[in-house]
Design a protein around this motif. Structure first.
Motif, PDB file in Angstrom:
ATOM      1  N   PRO A 130       0.829  -1.214   0.000  1.00 48.02           N
ATOM      2  CA  PRO A 130       0.000   0.000   0.000  1.00 48.02           C
ATOM      3  C   PRO A 130       0.864   1.264   0.000  1.00 48.02           C
ATOM      4  O   PRO A 130       1.841   1.365   0.743  1.00 48.02           O
ATOM      5  CB  PRO A 130      -0.798  -0.114   1.305  1.00 48.02           C
ATOM      6  CG  PRO A 130      -0.782  -1.563   1.651  1.00 48.02           C
ATOM      7  CD  PRO A 130       0.540  -2.074   1.160  1.00 48.02           C
ATOM      8  N   ASP A 131       0.490   2.214  -0.848  1.00 43.87           N
ATOM      9  CA  ASP A 131       1.272   3.452  -0.981  1.00 43.87           C
ATOM     10  C   ASP A 131       1.305   4.257   0.313  1.00 43.87           C
ATOM     11  O   ASP A 131       2.265   4.977   0.571  1.00 43.87           O
ATOM     12  CB  ASP A 131       0.693   4.334  -2.099  1.00 43.87           C
ATOM     13  CG  ASP A 131       0.870   3.693  -3.466  1.00 43.87           C
ATOM     14  OD1 ASP A 131       1.813   2.896  -3.622  1.00 43.87           O
ATOM     15  OD2 ASP A 131       0.055   3.973  -4.362  1.00 43.87           O
ATOM     16  N   ASN A 132       0.245   4.148   1.107  1.00 41.01           N
ATOM     17  CA  ASN A 132       0.150   4.999   2.302  1.00 41.01           C
ATOM     18  C   ASN A 132       0.777   4.368   3.536  1.00 41.01           C
ATOM     19  O   ASN A 132       0.624   4.873   4.639  1.00 41.01           O
ATOM     20  CB  ASN A 132      -1.317   5.348   2.594  1.00 41.01           C
ATOM     21  CG  ASN A 132      -2.128   4.138   3.025  1.00 41.01           C
ATOM     22  OD1 ASN A 132      -1.751   3.007   2.735  1.00 41.01           O
ATOM     23  ND2 ASN A 132      -3.240   4.365   3.704  1.00 41.01           N
ATOM     24  N   MET A 133       1.489   3.249   3.355  1.00 39.38           N
ATOM     25  CA  MET A 133       2.130   2.588   4.500  1.00 39.38           C
ATOM     26  C   MET A 133       3.641   2.576   4.325  1.00 39.38           C
ATOM     27  O   MET A 133       4.160   2.390   3.220  1.00 39.38           O
ATOM     28  CB  MET A 133       1.646   1.141   4.648  1.00 39.38           C
ATOM     29  CG  MET A 133       0.222   1.000   5.125  1.00 39.38           C
ATOM     30  SD  MET A 133      -0.167  -0.733   5.477  1.00 39.38           S
ATOM     31  CE  MET A 133      -1.960  -0.630   5.659  1.00 39.38           C
ATOM     32  N   ALA A 138       3.713  -2.013   6.240  1.00 38.04           N
ATOM     33  CA  ALA A 138       3.335  -2.992   5.217  1.00 38.04           C
ATOM     34  C   ALA A 138       3.823  -4.396   5.556  1.00 38.04           C
ATOM     35  O   ALA A 138       3.179  -5.389   5.193  1.00 38.04           O
ATOM     36  CB  ALA A 138       3.881  -2.553   3.856  1.00 38.04           C
ATOM     37  N   ASN A 295      -5.730  -5.202   0.400  1.00 36.99           N
ATOM     38  CA  ASN A 295      -4.965  -3.954   0.394  1.00 36.99           C
ATOM     39  C   ASN A 295      -5.813  -2.791  -0.105  1.00 36.99           C
ATOM     40  O   ASN A 295      -5.718  -1.676   0.412  1.00 36.99           O
ATOM     41  CB  ASN A 295      -3.696  -4.113  -0.448  1.00 36.99           C
ATOM     42  CG  ASN A 295      -2.562  -4.749   0.338  1.00 36.99           C
ATOM     43  OD1 ASN A 295      -2.732  -5.107   1.501  1.00 36.99           O
ATOM     44  ND2 ASN A 295      -1.414  -4.910  -0.286  1.00 36.99           N
ATOM     45  N   ALA A 296      -6.661  -3.049  -1.099  1.00 38.88           N
ATOM     46  CA  ALA A 296      -7.567  -2.002  -1.582  1.00 38.88           C
ATOM     47  C   ALA A 296      -8.532  -1.577  -0.474  1.00 38.88           C
ATOM     48  O   ALA A 296      -8.815  -0.374  -0.297  1.00 38.88           O
ATOM     49  CB  ALA A 296      -8.330  -2.491  -2.806  1.00 38.88           C
ATOM     50  N   ASN A 299      -6.727   0.521   2.196  1.00 43.54           N
ATOM     51  CA  ASN A 299      -6.543   1.881   1.689  1.00 43.54           C
ATOM     52  C   ASN A 299      -7.839   2.679   1.784  1.00 43.54           C
ATOM     53  O   ASN A 299      -7.854   3.803   2.270  1.00 43.54           O
ATOM     54  CB  ASN A 299      -6.092   1.836   0.222  1.00 43.54           C
ATOM     55  CG  ASN A 299      -4.587   1.950   0.065  1.00 43.54           C
ATOM     56  OD1 ASN A 299      -3.907   2.539   0.904  1.00 43.54           O
ATOM     57  ND2 ASN A 299      -4.055   1.394  -1.002  1.00 43.54           N
ATOM     58  N   GLU A 300      -8.925   2.054   1.322  1.00 42.27           N
ATOM     59  CA  GLU A 300     -10.229   2.739   1.282  1.00 42.27           C
ATOM     60  C   GLU A 300     -10.681   3.162   2.677  1.00 42.27           C
ATOM     61  O   GLU A 300     -11.234   4.247   2.865  1.00 42.27           O
ATOM     62  CB  GLU A 300     -11.263   1.797   0.640  1.00 42.27           C
ATOM     63  CG  GLU A 300     -12.662   2.379   0.540  1.00 42.27           C
ATOM     64  CD  GLU A 300     -13.680   1.334   0.108  1.00 42.27           C
ATOM     65  OE1 GLU A 300     -14.889   1.604   0.256  1.00 42.27           O
ATOM     66  OE2 GLU A 300     -13.268   0.241  -0.365  1.00 42.27           O
ATOM     67  N   ASN A 302      -8.661   3.440   5.326  1.00 43.69           N
ATOM     68  CA  ASN A 302      -7.532   4.056   6.045  1.00 43.69           C
ATOM     69  C   ASN A 302      -7.213   3.310   7.336  1.00 43.69           C
ATOM     70  O   ASN A 302      -7.037   3.903   8.401  1.00 43.69           O
ATOM     71  CB  ASN A 302      -7.817   5.541   6.342  1.00 43.69           C
ATOM     72  CG  ASN A 302      -6.547   6.297   6.692  1.00 43.69           C
ATOM     73  OD1 ASN A 302      -5.460   5.947   6.220  1.00 43.69           O
ATOM     74  ND2 ASN A 302      -6.647   7.304   7.534  1.00 43.69           N
ATOM     75  N   ARG A 304      -4.752   1.458   9.633  1.00 44.75           N
ATOM     76  CA  ARG A 304      -3.301   1.432   9.865  1.00 44.75           C
ATOM     77  C   ARG A 304      -2.954   0.285  10.800  1.00 44.75           C
ATOM     78  O   ARG A 304      -3.633   0.071  11.809  1.00 44.75           O
ATOM     79  CB  ARG A 304      -2.818   2.741  10.506  1.00 44.75           C
ATOM     80  CG  ARG A 304      -3.287   4.007   9.844  1.00 44.75           C
ATOM     81  CD  ARG A 304      -2.835   4.089   8.395  1.00 44.75           C
ATOM     82  NE  ARG A 304      -1.398   4.164   8.247  1.00 44.75           N
ATOM     83  CZ  ARG A 304      -0.795   5.096   7.514  1.00 44.75           C
ATOM     84  NH1 ARG A 304      -1.492   6.040   6.919  1.00 44.75           N
ATOM     85  NH2 ARG A 304       0.523   5.083   7.386  1.00 44.75           N
TER      86      ARG A 304
END
Length: 338
Positions: A130-133, A138, A295-296, A299-300, A302, A304
Motif C-alpha cells: 500500500p502506498d500509504n504505508m 506494510a 490492500n484495496a 486503503n479505502e 484508512n 493502519r
C-alpha cells in the motif's frame, strides 16, 4: 549481504552472518528488504515445533516482508525496479482453494525468508505494498492482516450488524477487530489483560471479556449476545478451548480455526458441535488474490497496522523474545542497509 541464519532449533542458534546476495532467475524479483514482522509461526519454526522435518538448515527465517524491487530476472512484467512489494506466505497459492502442497512453498521455511538485506520473490507471488504505508507497516500484512481478512470476508462472509468474537490482542486479532469494525460488525474480544481490552475497544470493539476473571468466558459471550452467541469466532488459541468456542458461537455459526497458541491437539466434544450445527474451518492465510482485495480495502478505510515495537536488525533475537512474552499488535524488525 547480512542475514540472520537459523543453524539449529532454539533462539541461541539464530545468528547474524554474511552470505551471498541471491540473483533473480527468470520471473523473479530481487527485493531490498525494508522491514519484516514476526508471527507465531516464525517463533514456532525457531522453537522446532512447526513442521520441524521441513525446516532446512541453515535457514533465513521470517515470512512477512516489505521492500523495494532492485533487480528483476528475465521476462518480469508485473513489477519494475523501484516498486514496493510485499511477500506472500504461500508463494504459489494465487487464487481459489489451496493445492495439497502449498506449505512446501512458504517463505521463512522451507523457502528462505526475509530476515536479510535482500530476498527473492517470484513476480506472480509478490503483492504491491500500500502506498500509504511505510515498509514497517506494510510488513505486518502478509499473515496477520490477510488471515483476519480471509476469515472475516472469504470464509465468514461477515455483514454489517453481525457479531464477531476475536481471541486475544496479537497481530491477527487486532487486525480482525479493525477490519470487522470497518465492515460494520460488532466485535467482542477476549484477553487476559484489561488494559489490552480497553485498547482494542478504542479500535472499535464493542465489548471485552477477561478470560482470567471469567474462566467460562463463553457464558459471558452468551450474556453479551442475548443468549444467541456470535455469528463468527476467530479461534487463535486452539487446544481444548475449542469447546468454549463452539458454545460461544450461534446455532449454525462459524468458527475460523487460525492458531494453536495453547495446543496443537484438542479433545473436541462432538455433541455440542453437532447440535449447534457449527461450521469449523481451518484457516491458513489466503491466496494472493485475496491479498490484493484486502490492500484495496485497507486503503479505502484508512486502516493502519498497530505496531507494538520496531526493533533494529541487530536486535532480531530481542524481537523474538518480545513476541514470546506477548504483544499488542505486531512486532517488527527494521532491516539495516549500510
Amino acid at each position: 549481504m547480512k542475514a540472520w541464519l537459523l543453524k539449529d532449533f532454539g533462539l541461541d542458534n539464530l545468528v547474524q552472518e554474511e552470505t551471498e546476495t541471491p540473483v533473480p532467475k527468470p520471473g523473479e524479483l530481487l527485493v531490498k528488504v525494508g522491514a519484516v514482522s514476526l508471527n507465531f509461526r516464525d517463533k514456532a519454526i525457531v522453537d522446532g515445533i512447526y513442521e520441524p522435518h521441513k525446516v532446512p538448515k541453515p535457514l533465513i527465517p521470517v515470512s512477512d516482508a516489505a521492500g523495494t524491487v532492485v533487480a528483476t530476472g528475465e521476462g518480469v512484467s508485473r513489477f519494475a525496479i523501484g516498486d514496493r512489494v510485499n511477500s506472500h506466505l504461500y508463494s504459489r497459492w494465487l487464487d481459489g482453494m489451496p493445492g495439497p502442497d502449498e506449505p512446501d512453498y512458504c517463505f521463512g521455511s522451507p523457502l528462505p525468508g526475509g530476515l536479510a538485506q535482500y530476498m527473492i520473490i517470484h513476480e506472480d507471488s509478490a503483492v504491491r505494498a500500500p502506498d500509504n504505508m511505510s515498509d514497517e507497516e506494510a510488513s505486518t500484512l502478509p499473515i496477520a492482516a490477510l488471515t483476519a481478512w480471509y476469515a472475516l470476508v472469504d470464509f465468514g462472509q461477515i455483514e454489517a450488524g453481525q457479531t464477531v468474537l476475536v481471541q486475544g490482542t496479537g497481530g491477527v486479532s487486532v487486525f480482525a477487530a479493525q477490519i470487522a469494525t470497518a465492515l460494520g460488525a460488532k466485535v467482542i474480544v477476549t484477553s487476559s489483560q484489561d488494559e489490552n481490552l480497553q485498547a482494542v475497544k478504542k479500535l472499535g470493539a464493542v465489548a471485552g471479556v477477561n478470560y482470567r476473571s471469567h474462566p467460562q468466558w463463553s457464558e459471558e459471550v452468551l450474556r453479551l449476545t442475548d443468549g444467541k452467541g456470535v455469528d463468527l469466532l476467530l479461534d487463535v488459541a486452539g487446544g481444548d478451548g475449542i469447546n468454549q468456542s463452539v458454545a460461544a458461537t450461534k446455532a449454525g455459526g462459524r468458527i475460523a480455526q487460525i492458531g494453536f497458541l495453547t495446543g496443537q491437539t484438542s479433545a473436541l466434544n462432538l455433541m455440542p458441535l453437532i447440535f449447534r450445527q457449527t461450521t469449523l474451518r481451518g484457516i491458513a492465510v489466503a491466496p494472493r488474490s485475496s491479498f490484493d482485495r484486502m490492500n484495496a480495502f485497507l486503503n479505502e478505510h484508512n486502516i493502519r497496522p498497530v505496531i507494538d515495537h520496531v526493533y533494529p536488525f541487530d536486535q532480531a533475537r530481542q524481537a523474538y523474545e518480545h513476541l514470546a512474552r506477548g504483544a499488542f499488535g505486531k512486532v517488527v524488525i527494521k532491516i539495516a542497509h549500510d
